[in-house]
Design a protein around this motif. Structure first.
Motif, PDB file in Angstrom:
ATOM      1  N   SER A  10       0.819  -1.216   0.000  1.00  0.00           N
ATOM      2  CA  SER A  10       0.000   0.000   0.000  1.00  0.00           C
ATOM      3  C   SER A  10       0.848   1.260   0.000  1.00  0.00           C
ATOM      4  N   LEU A  37       1.819  -4.397   6.884  1.00  0.00           N
ATOM      5  CA  LEU A  37       1.729  -3.608   8.118  1.00  0.00           C
ATOM      6  C   LEU A  37       0.257  -3.265   8.406  1.00  0.00           C
ATOM      7  N   GLY A  42       3.202   2.971   2.816  1.00  0.00           N
ATOM      8  CA  GLY A  42       4.586   2.568   2.559  1.00  0.00           C
ATOM      9  C   GLY A  42       5.586   3.623   3.005  1.00  0.00           C
ATOM     10  N   VAL A 124      16.623   4.995   8.951  1.00  0.00           N
ATOM     11  CA  VAL A 124      15.397   5.686   8.528  1.00  0.00           C
ATOM     12  C   VAL A 124      14.195   5.026   9.193  1.00  0.00           C
ATOM     13  N   GLY A 351      13.467   7.434  -8.153  1.00  0.00           N
ATOM     14  CA  GLY A 351      12.317   8.254  -8.526  1.00  0.00           C
ATOM     15  C   GLY A 351      11.534   8.709  -7.320  1.00  0.00           C
TER      16      GLY A 351
HETATM   17  C1  LIG Z   1      14.125   7.191   2.965  1.00  0.00           C
HETATM   18  C2  LIG Z   1      13.328   7.631   1.759  1.00  0.00           C
HETATM   19  C3  LIG Z   1      12.799   8.909   1.724  1.00  0.00           C
HETATM   20  C4  LIG Z   1      12.076   9.312   0.594  1.00  0.00           C
HETATM   21  N1  LIG Z   1      11.603  10.592   0.560  1.00  0.00           N
HETATM   22  C5  LIG Z   1      10.943  11.010  -0.535  1.00  0.00           C
HETATM   23  C6  LIG Z   1      10.474  12.342  -0.590  1.00  0.00           C
HETATM   24  O1  LIG Z   1      10.680  13.141   0.342  1.00  0.00           O
HETATM   25  N2  LIG Z   1       9.795  12.735  -1.711  1.00  0.00           N
HETATM   26  C7  LIG Z   1       9.567  11.882  -2.753  1.00  0.00           C
HETATM   27  O2  LIG Z   1       8.925  12.272  -3.751  1.00  0.00           O
HETATM   28  N3  LIG Z   1      10.023  10.594  -2.729  1.00  0.00           N
HETATM   29  C8  LIG Z   1      10.696  10.156  -1.644  1.00  0.00           C
HETATM   30  N4  LIG Z   1      11.168   8.871  -1.614  1.00  0.00           N
HETATM   31  C9  LIG Z   1      10.857   7.961  -2.728  1.00  0.00           C
HETATM   32  C10 LIG Z   1       9.436   7.333  -2.566  1.00  0.00           C
HETATM   33  O3  LIG Z   1       9.239   7.025  -1.220  1.00  0.00           O
HETATM   34  C11 LIG Z   1       9.302   6.102  -3.472  1.00  0.00           C
HETATM   35  O4  LIG Z   1       9.337   6.540  -4.822  1.00  0.00           O
HETATM   36  C12 LIG Z   1       8.004   5.324  -3.251  1.00  0.00           C
HETATM   37  O5  LIG Z   1       7.690   5.136  -1.899  1.00  0.00           O
HETATM   38  C13 LIG Z   1       8.070   3.932  -3.917  1.00  0.00           C
HETATM   39  O6  LIG Z   1       6.775   3.386  -3.827  1.00  0.00           O
HETATM   40  P1  LIG Z   1       6.461   1.812  -3.761  1.00  0.00           P
HETATM   41  O7  LIG Z   1       4.978   1.743  -3.545  1.00  0.00           O
HETATM   42  O8  LIG Z   1       7.053   1.131  -4.915  1.00  0.00           O
HETATM   43  O9  LIG Z   1       7.209   1.261  -2.460  1.00  0.00           O
HETATM   44  P2  LIG Z   1       6.930   1.487  -0.908  1.00  0.00           P
HETATM   45  O10 LIG Z   1       6.573   2.892  -0.609  1.00  0.00           O
HETATM   46  O11 LIG Z   1       8.118   0.913  -0.206  1.00  0.00           O
HETATM   47  O12 LIG Z   1       5.661   0.562  -0.565  1.00  0.00           O
HETATM   48  C14 LIG Z   1       5.731  -0.847  -0.540  1.00  0.00           C
HETATM   49  C15 LIG Z   1       4.711  -1.390   0.454  1.00  0.00           C
HETATM   50  O13 LIG Z   1       4.639  -2.825   0.323  1.00  0.00           O
HETATM   51  C16 LIG Z   1       4.540  -3.405   1.608  1.00  0.00           C
HETATM   52  N5  LIG Z   1       5.005  -4.790   1.538  1.00  0.00           N
HETATM   53  C17 LIG Z   1       6.277  -5.220   1.397  1.00  0.00           C
HETATM   54  N6  LIG Z   1       6.325  -6.572   1.332  1.00  0.00           N
HETATM   55  C18 LIG Z   1       5.042  -7.008   1.419  1.00  0.00           C
HETATM   56  C19 LIG Z   1       4.455  -8.307   1.411  1.00  0.00           C
HETATM   57  N7  LIG Z   1       5.189  -9.429   1.265  1.00  0.00           N
HETATM   58  N8  LIG Z   1       3.105  -8.412   1.543  1.00  0.00           N
HETATM   59  C20 LIG Z   1       2.327  -7.287   1.672  1.00  0.00           C
HETATM   60  N9  LIG Z   1       2.857  -6.031   1.689  1.00  0.00           N
HETATM   61  C21 LIG Z   1       4.199  -5.893   1.560  1.00  0.00           C
HETATM   62  C22 LIG Z   1       5.419  -2.514   2.478  1.00  0.00           C
HETATM   63  O14 LIG Z   1       5.125  -2.644   3.862  1.00  0.00           O
HETATM   64  C23 LIG Z   1       5.078  -1.122   1.922  1.00  0.00           C
HETATM   65  O15 LIG Z   1       3.989  -0.539   2.604  1.00  0.00           O
HETATM   66  C24 LIG Z   1      11.892   8.430  -0.508  1.00  0.00           C
HETATM   67  C25 LIG Z   1      12.424   7.147  -0.448  1.00  0.00           C
HETATM   68  C26 LIG Z   1      13.147   6.749   0.680  1.00  0.00           C
HETATM   69  C27 LIG Z   1      13.742   5.373   0.708  1.00  0.00           C
END
Ligand SMILES: Cc1cc2nc3c(=O)[nH]c(=O)nc-3n(C[C@H](O)[C@H](O)[C@H](O)COP(=O)(O)OP(=O)(O)OC[C@H]3O[C@@H](n4cnc5c(N)ncnc54)[C@H](O)[C@@H]3O)c2cc1C
Ligand SMILES: NC(=O)c1ccc[n+]([C@@H]2O[C@H](COP(=O)([O-])OP(=O)(O)OC[C@H]3O[C@@H](n4cnc5c(N)ncnc54)[C@H](OP(=O)(O)O)[C@@H]3O)[C@@H](O)[C@H]2O)c1
Length: 433
Positions: A10, A37, A42, A124, A351
């Motif tokens: 999510s 969670l 996320g 973090v 990204g």
């Molecule tokens: C430290 C940090 C700070 C950042 N700050 C910024 C910012 O200030 N501005 C900005 O634009 N971008 C920022 N980014 C980038 C941005 O957060 C990412 O681009 C984005 O969150 C990626 O999205 P995602 O949904 O692919 O992954 P995520 O956000 O990591 O979401 C993945 C989700 O999947 C869940 N999950 C994992 N495994 C499982 C499983 N087996 N079963 C069910 N659920 C699961 C996790 O718990 C999580 O909630 C930052 C990144 C990091 C690492």
């Protein structure tokens, strides 16, 4: 018949996928967003720095997607533990994996596993109150700390180390963590880039914030800020100008000092029982543009090394995974029949949040075109399956209870809009009294 899709994760990618399914589908659609969670969003909740409140407000947009009548949030459900890929394909017509990138990349140098050598992912998670990391995990008892890497995560980590607890008090940092930040002994922070200012990955806005720190002087060495001519993009020119302006700035005697260093690569983390130093080698670019050592070394007397050299995804049980790219191989989001991928798991850990919106839209276009009129799954009920296994998912309404408890905690402590609850037990107690 309604198209039923499971989205796993999510974070922004998962929630933008749910939104795109509702918006793009010409047919009726139901989307379950399954999250390991009890809390959604996320890295917006457990990554974006606590003092970046305007970015965190993206959660307000994501919330509206979870409130759409076609979308359901099921927290506390882990793919690979509570449900398998085969289960999902029985219950849904299609599955979209969007589990992000949860672990750190390794440096591969001696001493990396010494106590005091810390992955940025863990640090973090600590200051963001992620339930995977205990609030007592870190004590900032070293006067000097090195942060390896010059990306935006390194900048976040440096800012949190440089600020005072008072400056962070109005944020959602867990209270125990805030107290530990208040006890910090850190006086000097060294941020280390293995290439030059023109190659740094941080963005201009984030870099400028370091220059505005009230509690730390920022220092750059003129010889390391120097850049040989080149036709650089505007962002890079901006970074270079800012760094060069800092190189000619006199320190103002603030309590902490941040040294931004370039052309140095870590070769060994020193220490017997715990980190006692960091050995660096000066670098240059080879004719092929690779980073190579010059044989000139220096040692920093640091007691903590924070490795902020990028995140990486982990394989999901039963889902194809490339060890080369550390992503799920796909074509425009399609992994296999009825299986799709979005976000960092699809394209790697780069990204900003918004990048995941167009990325999710592409995956959904592929999915809808593959499944137009077809309803191959949906034979079993996921609710029934989870109940049989004794799993009671956290509902969206329960998540709102957790949020309310966090707002109440902030009121009690006289701190900002919310203070994170830490630990699964505390969160579940808040929503299931
Ligand atoms: C430290 C940090 C700070 C950042 N700050 C910024 C910012 O200030 N501005 C900005 O634009 N971008 C920022 N980014 C980038 C941005 O957060 C990412 O681009 C984005 O969150 C990626 O999205 P995602 O949904 O692919 O992954 P995520 O956000 O990591 O979401 C993945 C989700 O999947 C869940 N999950 C994992 N495994 C499982 C499983 N087996 N079963 C069910 N659920 C699961 C996790 O718990 C999580 O909630 C930052 C990144 C990091 C690492
Ligand atoms: N405020 C924001 O918008 C924000 C905040 C946080 C994160 N994000 C985004 O999230 C993504 C991930 O950020 P990130 O900082 O984790 O990754 P990143 O941008 O890829 O930066 C990683 C840094 O680590 C360095 N590095 C990699 N391997 C190394 C090694 N072996 N030795 C020394 N240095 C090494 C890289 O140097 P090289 O370039 O030489 O490889 C680079 O400086 C990025 O897209 C970022 O913009 C955005």
């Amino acid at each position: 018949m309604t198209l039923r899709v499971a989205v796993i994760g999510s974070g922004p990618a998962g929630i933008y996928t749910a939104e795109a399914l509702v918006k793009q589908s010409a047919e009726d659609v139901e989307v379950d967003v399954l999250e390991r969670l009890p809390t959604p969003y996320g890295l917006v909740r457990y990554g974006v720095a606590p003092d970046h409140t305007s970015i965190k407000s993206i959660a307000g947009y994501l919330r509206r997607v979870l409130e759409l009548p076609q979308v359901r949030f099921l927290g506390g459900v882990t793919l690979g533990e509570h449900l398998s890929v085969a289960d999902l394909l029985t219950c849904y017509d299609a599955v979209v994996y969007a589990t992000g990138a949860m672990v750190d990349r390794r440096l591969g140098i001696p001493g990396e596993d010494l106590p005091g050598s810390v992955a940025a992912t863990d640090f973090v998670n600590w200051y963001c109150g992620h339930p995977d990391v205990d609030p007592s995990r870190f004590t900032l008892d070293s006067p000097e700390v090195a942060v390896i890497g010059v990306g935006n995560v390194a900048v976040d980590v440096v800012r949190v180390l440089a600020k005072t607890a008072e400056e962070l008090s109005a944020t959602d940092v867990p209270h125990d963590v805030l107290e530990r930040l208040g006890d910090s002994q850190v006086k000097a922070i060294h941020m280390i880039g293995r290439r030059g200012p023109e190659h740094a990955k941080f963005t201009l806005k984030e870099l400028r914030e370091l220059g505005a720190l009230a509690n730390a002087d920022v220092c750059v060495r003129p010889e390391e800020a120097a850049v040989l001519g080149g036709d650089f993009p505007r962002q890079v020119r901006g970074n270079i100008e800012v760094l060069q302006s800092w190189a000619s700035r006199e320190p103002a005697g603030r309590p902490r000092r941040l040294d931004v260093r370039f052309w140095l690569r870590p070769v060994e983390i020193l220490g017997a029982e715990r980190v006692e130093g960091l050995r660096l080698e000066r670098t240059r670019l080879s004719d092929e543009g690779r980073v190579v050592g010059t044989g000139e070394y220096e040692t920093l007397p640091v007691g903590m090394v924070l490795r902020s050299v990028g995140y990486q995804s982990v394989p999901l049980p039963g889902v194809p995974f490339s060890q080369e790219t550390m992503t799920v191989p796909n074509v425009a989001g399609r992994v296999r029949e009825r299986e799709y991928v979005a976000g960092w798991l699809k394209r790697g850990p780069t990204g900003v949040i918004g990048t995941n919106k167009s990325d999710a839209a592409e995956t959904v276009r592929t999915l809808l075109s593959d499944l137009a009129g077809a309803r191959p799954g949906g034979l079993a009920s996921v609710d029934g399956l989870l109940a049989e296994r004794g799993v009671r998912p956290v509902t969206y309404a329960e998540w709102l209870e957790i949020e309310a408890a966090e707002a109440e905690l902030a009121r009690t402590l006289g701190r900002g809009e919310r203070v994170k609850l830490v630990g699964l037990d505390a969160m579940l107690r808040a929503c299931r009294p």
